[in-house]
Scaffold this motif. Structure first.
Motif, PDB file in Angstrom:
ATOM      1  N   LEU A  85      -5.356   2.725  -4.292  1.00 21.46           N
ATOM      2  CA  LEU A  85      -4.875   2.505  -2.926  1.00 21.46           C
ATOM      3  C   LEU A  85      -5.858   1.656  -2.129  1.00 21.46           C
ATOM      4  O   LEU A  85      -5.457   0.741  -1.413  1.00 21.46           O
ATOM      5  CB  LEU A  85      -4.626   3.835  -2.218  1.00 21.46           C
ATOM      6  N   THR A 128      -4.056  -6.603   0.060  1.00 28.12           N
ATOM      7  CA  THR A 128      -2.973  -6.889   0.991  1.00 28.12           C
ATOM      8  C   THR A 128      -3.512  -7.484   2.287  1.00 28.12           C
ATOM      9  O   THR A 128      -2.879  -8.372   2.874  1.00 28.12           O
ATOM     10  CB  THR A 128      -2.161  -5.614   1.281  1.00 28.12           C
ATOM     11  N   PRO A 133       0.814  -1.232   0.000  1.00 31.11           N
ATOM     12  CA  PRO A 133       0.000   0.000   0.000  1.00 31.11           C
ATOM     13  C   PRO A 133       0.845   1.278   0.000  1.00 31.11           C
ATOM     14  O   PRO A 133       0.456   2.279  -0.598  1.00 31.11           O
ATOM     15  CB  PRO A 133      -0.821  -0.108   1.286  1.00 31.11           C
ATOM     16  N   ASN A 170      -5.675  -1.914  -3.255  1.00 35.62           N
ATOM     17  CA  ASN A 170      -4.445  -2.541  -2.791  1.00 35.62           C
ATOM     18  C   ASN A 170      -4.486  -2.861  -1.307  1.00 35.62           C
ATOM     19  O   ASN A 170      -3.987  -3.903  -0.884  1.00 35.62           O
ATOM     20  CB  ASN A 170      -3.243  -1.659  -3.113  1.00 35.62           C
ATOM     21  N   ILE A 171      -5.067  -2.004  -0.513  1.00 39.12           N
ATOM     22  CA  ILE A 171      -5.186  -2.286   0.927  1.00 39.12           C
ATOM     23  C   ILE A 171      -6.038  -3.528   1.151  1.00 39.12           C
ATOM     24  O   ILE A 171      -5.684  -4.400   1.953  1.00 39.12           O
ATOM     25  CB  ILE A 171      -5.760  -1.060   1.666  1.00 39.12           C
TER      26      ILE A 171
END
Length: 52
Positions: A28, A35, A15, A31-32
């Motif tokens: 973002l 992840t 991130p 991606n968070i």
């Protein structure tokens, strides 16, 4: 920021790499979530976002 530093950040902290490459936005957030689910998809997404 240097491309090599961004790639290293994408491998270690995906991130953060996406944040430095694109800023705050949908990339973002995606991606968070990736992840948190599992590290590898977040890393792959971060590398893809950073290098495209």
């Amino acid at each position: 920021m240097n491309k090599l530093v961004l790639i290293i950040l994408c491998v270690l902290l995906p991130p953060l790499g996406v944040f430095f490459a694109k800023g705050v936005g949908k990339d973002l957030l995606i991606n968070i979530i990736l992840t948190l689910l599992f590290w590898i998809p977040g890393m792959i997404h971060a590398l893809w976002v950073t290098t495209r």
